[in-house]
Design a protein around this motif. Sequence first.
Motif, PDB file in Angstrom:
ATOM      1  N   ASN A 138       0.809  -1.218   0.000  1.00 54.53           N
ATOM      2  CA  ASN A 138       0.000   0.000   0.000  1.00 54.53           C
ATOM      3  C   ASN A 138       0.842   1.267   0.000  1.00 54.53           C
ATOM      4  O   ASN A 138       0.540   2.230  -0.690  1.00 54.53           O
ATOM      5  CB  ASN A 138      -0.893   0.040   1.246  1.00 54.53           C
ATOM      6  CG  ASN A 138      -2.191  -0.693   1.059  1.00 54.53           C
ATOM      7  OD1 ASN A 138      -2.765  -0.695  -0.007  1.00 54.53           O
ATOM      8  ND2 ASN A 138      -2.649  -1.327   2.125  1.00 54.53           N
ATOM      9  N   GLY A 139       1.903   1.289   0.813  1.00 51.75           N
ATOM     10  CA  GLY A 139       2.530   2.548   1.131  1.00 51.75           C
ATOM     11  C   GLY A 139       1.628   3.317   2.081  1.00 51.75           C
ATOM     12  O   GLY A 139       0.642   2.798   2.600  1.00 51.75           O
ATOM     13  N   ALA A 140       1.928   4.548   2.335  1.00 52.82           N
ATOM     14  CA  ALA A 140       1.154   5.353   3.275  1.00 52.82           C
ATOM     15  C   ALA A 140      -0.235   5.651   2.723  1.00 52.82           C
ATOM     16  O   ALA A 140      -0.430   5.797   1.514  1.00 52.82           O
ATOM     17  CB  ALA A 140       1.890   6.662   3.565  1.00 52.82           C
ATOM     18  N   TYR A 141      -1.192   5.729   3.640  1.00 53.34           N
ATOM     19  CA  TYR A 141      -2.528   6.198   3.282  1.00 53.34           C
ATOM     20  C   TYR A 141      -2.426   7.656   2.871  1.00 53.34           C
ATOM     21  O   TYR A 141      -1.652   8.432   3.445  1.00 53.34           O
ATOM     22  CB  TYR A 141      -3.470   6.043   4.469  1.00 53.34           C
ATOM     23  CG  TYR A 141      -4.861   6.571   4.237  1.00 53.34           C
ATOM     24  CD1 TYR A 141      -5.749   5.921   3.380  1.00 53.34           C
ATOM     25  CD2 TYR A 141      -5.298   7.733   4.871  1.00 53.34           C
ATOM     26  CE1 TYR A 141      -7.032   6.405   3.170  1.00 53.34           C
ATOM     27  CE2 TYR A 141      -6.573   8.221   4.672  1.00 53.34           C
ATOM     28  CZ  TYR A 141      -7.441   7.561   3.815  1.00 53.34           C
ATOM     29  OH  TYR A 141      -8.703   8.048   3.599  1.00 53.34           O
ATOM     30  N   LEU A 142      -3.199   8.049   1.874  1.00 49.27           N
ATOM     31  CA  LEU A 142      -3.078   9.389   1.314  1.00 49.27           C
ATOM     32  C   LEU A 142      -4.460   9.894   0.902  1.00 49.27           C
ATOM     33  O   LEU A 142      -5.222   9.179   0.247  1.00 49.27           O
ATOM     34  CB  LEU A 142      -2.156   9.355   0.096  1.00 49.27           C
ATOM     35  CG  LEU A 142      -1.663  10.679  -0.485  1.00 49.27           C
ATOM     36  CD1 LEU A 142      -0.786  11.411   0.530  1.00 49.27           C
ATOM     37  CD2 LEU A 142      -0.872  10.426  -1.769  1.00 49.27           C
ATOM     38  N   VAL A 143      -4.784  11.105   1.309  1.00 49.68           N
ATOM     39  CA  VAL A 143      -6.030  11.748   0.872  1.00 49.68           C
ATOM     40  C   VAL A 143      -5.677  12.749  -0.223  1.00 49.68           C
ATOM     41  O   VAL A 143      -4.896  13.678  -0.003  1.00 49.68           O
ATOM     42  CB  VAL A 143      -6.743  12.460   2.036  1.00 49.68           C
ATOM     43  CG1 VAL A 143      -8.037  13.118   1.541  1.00 49.68           C
ATOM     44  CG2 VAL A 143      -7.062  11.476   3.149  1.00 49.68           C
ATOM     45  N   LEU A 144      -6.260  12.552  -1.406  1.00 48.04           N
ATOM     46  CA  LEU A 144      -5.970  13.411  -2.542  1.00 48.04           C
ATOM     47  C   LEU A 144      -6.970  14.572  -2.608  1.00 48.04           C
ATOM     48  O   LEU A 144      -8.158  14.381  -2.342  1.00 48.04           O
ATOM     49  CB  LEU A 144      -6.044  12.609  -3.842  1.00 48.04           C
ATOM     50  CG  LEU A 144      -5.106  11.399  -3.943  1.00 48.04           C
ATOM     51  CD1 LEU A 144      -5.344  10.665  -5.254  1.00 48.04           C
ATOM     52  CD2 LEU A 144      -3.657  11.831  -3.815  1.00 48.04           C
ATOM     53  N   PRO A 145      -6.510  15.764  -2.966  1.00 50.92           N
ATOM     54  CA  PRO A 145      -7.447  16.883  -3.131  1.00 50.92           C
ATOM     55  C   PRO A 145      -8.538  16.546  -4.139  1.00 50.92           C
ATOM     56  O   PRO A 145      -8.261  16.061  -5.233  1.00 50.92           O
ATOM     57  CB  PRO A 145      -6.548  18.013  -3.638  1.00 50.92           C
ATOM     58  CG  PRO A 145      -5.176  17.657  -3.147  1.00 50.92           C
ATOM     59  CD  PRO A 145      -5.111  16.156  -3.182  1.00 50.92           C
ATOM     60  N   PHE A 146      -9.781  16.746  -3.750  1.00 49.58           N
ATOM     61  CA  PHE A 146     -10.983  16.523  -4.556  1.00 49.58           C
ATOM     62  C   PHE A 146     -11.278  15.042  -4.800  1.00 49.58           C
ATOM     63  O   PHE A 146     -12.440  14.650  -4.873  1.00 49.58           O
ATOM     64  CB  PHE A 146     -10.892  17.240  -5.909  1.00 49.58           C
ATOM     65  CG  PHE A 146     -10.771  18.733  -5.798  1.00 49.58           C
ATOM     66  CD1 PHE A 146     -11.854  19.503  -5.389  1.00 49.58           C
ATOM     67  CD2 PHE A 146      -9.587  19.372  -6.092  1.00 49.58           C
ATOM     68  CE1 PHE A 146     -11.747  20.879  -5.274  1.00 49.58           C
ATOM     69  CE2 PHE A 146      -9.467  20.743  -5.980  1.00 49.58           C
ATOM     70  CZ  PHE A 146     -10.546  21.500  -5.575  1.00 49.58           C
ATOM     71  N   LEU A 147     -10.258  14.203  -4.934  1.00 50.95           N
ATOM     72  CA  LEU A 147     -10.464  12.793  -5.267  1.00 50.95           C
ATOM     73  C   LEU A 147     -10.659  11.906  -4.052  1.00 50.95           C
ATOM     74  O   LEU A 147     -11.225  10.826  -4.157  1.00 50.95           O
ATOM     75  CB  LEU A 147      -9.288  12.264  -6.107  1.00 50.95           C
ATOM     76  CG  LEU A 147      -9.061  12.970  -7.434  1.00 50.95           C
ATOM     77  CD1 LEU A 147      -7.857  12.365  -8.149  1.00 50.95           C
ATOM     78  CD2 LEU A 147     -10.299  12.898  -8.314  1.00 50.95           C
ATOM     79  N   GLY A 148     -10.157  12.323  -2.895  1.00 50.76           N
ATOM     80  CA  GLY A 148     -10.418  11.599  -1.671  1.00 50.76           C
ATOM     81  C   GLY A 148      -9.426  10.497  -1.341  1.00 50.76           C
ATOM     82  O   GLY A 148      -8.243  10.590  -1.676  1.00 50.76           O
ATOM     83  N   PRO A 149      -9.893   9.413  -0.665  1.00 50.11           N
ATOM     84  CA  PRO A 149      -9.006   8.376  -0.121  1.00 50.11           C
ATOM     85  C   PRO A 149      -8.181   7.676  -1.192  1.00 50.11           C
ATOM     86  O   PRO A 149      -8.674   7.377  -2.285  1.00 50.11           O
ATOM     87  CB  PRO A 149      -9.991   7.387   0.528  1.00 50.11           C
ATOM     88  CG  PRO A 149     -11.220   8.173   0.788  1.00 50.11           C
ATOM     89  CD  PRO A 149     -11.307   9.162  -0.326  1.00 50.11           C
ATOM     90  N   SER A 150      -6.919   7.392  -0.853  1.00 53.08           N
ATOM     91  CA  SER A 150      -6.033   6.656  -1.732  1.00 53.08           C
ATOM     92  C   SER A 150      -4.861   6.149  -0.897  1.00 53.08           C
ATOM     93  O   SER A 150      -4.877   6.226   0.332  1.00 53.08           O
ATOM     94  CB  SER A 150      -5.543   7.548  -2.882  1.00 53.08           C
ATOM     95  OG  SER A 150      -4.781   6.804  -3.820  1.00 53.08           O
ATOM     96  N   THR A 151      -3.867   5.591  -1.541  1.00 57.45           N
ATOM     97  CA  THR A 151      -2.586   5.252  -0.932  1.00 57.45           C
ATOM     98  C   THR A 151      -1.510   5.646  -1.933  1.00 57.45           C
ATOM     99  O   THR A 151      -1.820   5.988  -3.086  1.00 57.45           O
ATOM    100  CB  THR A 151      -2.472   3.741  -0.630  1.00 57.45           C
ATOM    101  OG1 THR A 151      -2.558   3.010  -1.862  1.00 57.45           O
ATOM    102  CG2 THR A 151      -3.555   3.271   0.322  1.00 57.45           C
ATOM    103  N   LEU A 152      -0.252   5.572  -1.530  1.00 62.44           N
ATOM    104  CA  LEU A 152       0.811   5.890  -2.472  1.00 62.44           C
ATOM    105  C   LEU A 152       0.760   4.963  -3.679  1.00 62.44           C
ATOM    106  O   LEU A 152       0.926   5.400  -4.822  1.00 62.44           O
ATOM    107  CB  LEU A 152       2.170   5.789  -1.772  1.00 62.44           C
ATOM    108  CG  LEU A 152       2.486   6.908  -0.779  1.00 62.44           C
ATOM    109  CD1 LEU A 152       3.770   6.601  -0.024  1.00 62.44           C
ATOM    110  CD2 LEU A 152       2.598   8.253  -1.485  1.00 62.44           C
ATOM    111  N   ARG A 153       0.511   3.668  -3.428  1.00 66.98           N
ATOM    112  CA  ARG A 153       0.426   2.729  -4.542  1.00 66.98           C
ATOM    113  C   ARG A 153      -0.767   3.041  -5.443  1.00 66.98           C
ATOM    114  O   ARG A 153      -0.640   3.075  -6.670  1.00 66.98           O
ATOM    115  CB  ARG A 153       0.297   1.298  -4.014  1.00 66.98           C
ATOM    116  CG  ARG A 153       0.210   0.222  -5.108  1.00 66.98           C
ATOM    117  CD  ARG A 153      -0.322  -1.085  -4.572  1.00 66.98           C
ATOM    118  NE  ARG A 153      -1.674  -0.923  -4.058  1.00 66.98           N
ATOM    119  CZ  ARG A 153      -2.193  -1.659  -3.078  1.00 66.98           C
ATOM    120  NH1 ARG A 153      -1.460  -2.579  -2.484  1.00 66.98           N
ATOM    121  NH2 ARG A 153      -3.442  -1.455  -2.670  1.00 66.98           N
TER     122      ARG A 153
END
Length: 246
Positions: A138-153
């Motif tokens: 996964n890598g780190a959990y990441l919240v993208l602007p406008f797009l929302g939840p994601s991870t580095l992968r």
Amino acid sequence: MRTKSYAVIASLVLASLLSGCASQANKDPLEGLNRGVYKFNDTADKAVIKPIAGAYKAVMPSPVRSGVSNFFNNLGTFVSVINNLLQFKIDNAMSEAGRFVINSTFGIAGLIDVASKDGIERHPEDFGQTLGYWGVGNGAYLVLPFLGPSTLRDTGGLVVDTVAFDPISYVDNPRTRNQARLLNLIDKRSQYLPASDLLDDAALDPYAFMRDAYLQRRANQINDHVTATDDDDDDLPQPNVNGDKK
């Protein structure tokens, strides 16, 4: 085309290098940053995106909205075909290809989901799932602007899907391409209007709820919705989201 190739390669390298940055004990090392982006997204959604989506749902007749959703879902089928092939899921790739051909022809450019009416199952896959299938964590959990939840992968996978596999990216007219993506965003947001209200009312910490739900959902998707239990660990495939190959 060369620029697109560079973007794909950069995304692959980024996902591979950073997938191990987040330790298993801390799935959200960027929580401070993520909460800031989450707050920004929530404010932008309530002020702009949600009202537009609500107006879209109120003005557009249901058959029109269904046609728009079917059209973009059909384009997404093309992405699924490629990612199923990259995971050597040949039967699923053939099924998705069949859906794409049927809906693109008999379904009038995908406006009608004829394939589902014929009982052809969906097997959606994206490049984030493909990376997870082949052992990228996964890598780190990441919240993208406008797009929302994601991870580095999954962020790297999103870039690859968008730049290399999504048919919309090959539309020559930038204005038409951007309008198509905006319409897709508004249509998807309109589908989640009731759910977003329930989330705000039910969750004590909507950010943590969204994070945990996203990570669990992605784990299930990568493992084709198969969950191992203590009694049958030796028989079922184990979660692959931490970088262990199947």
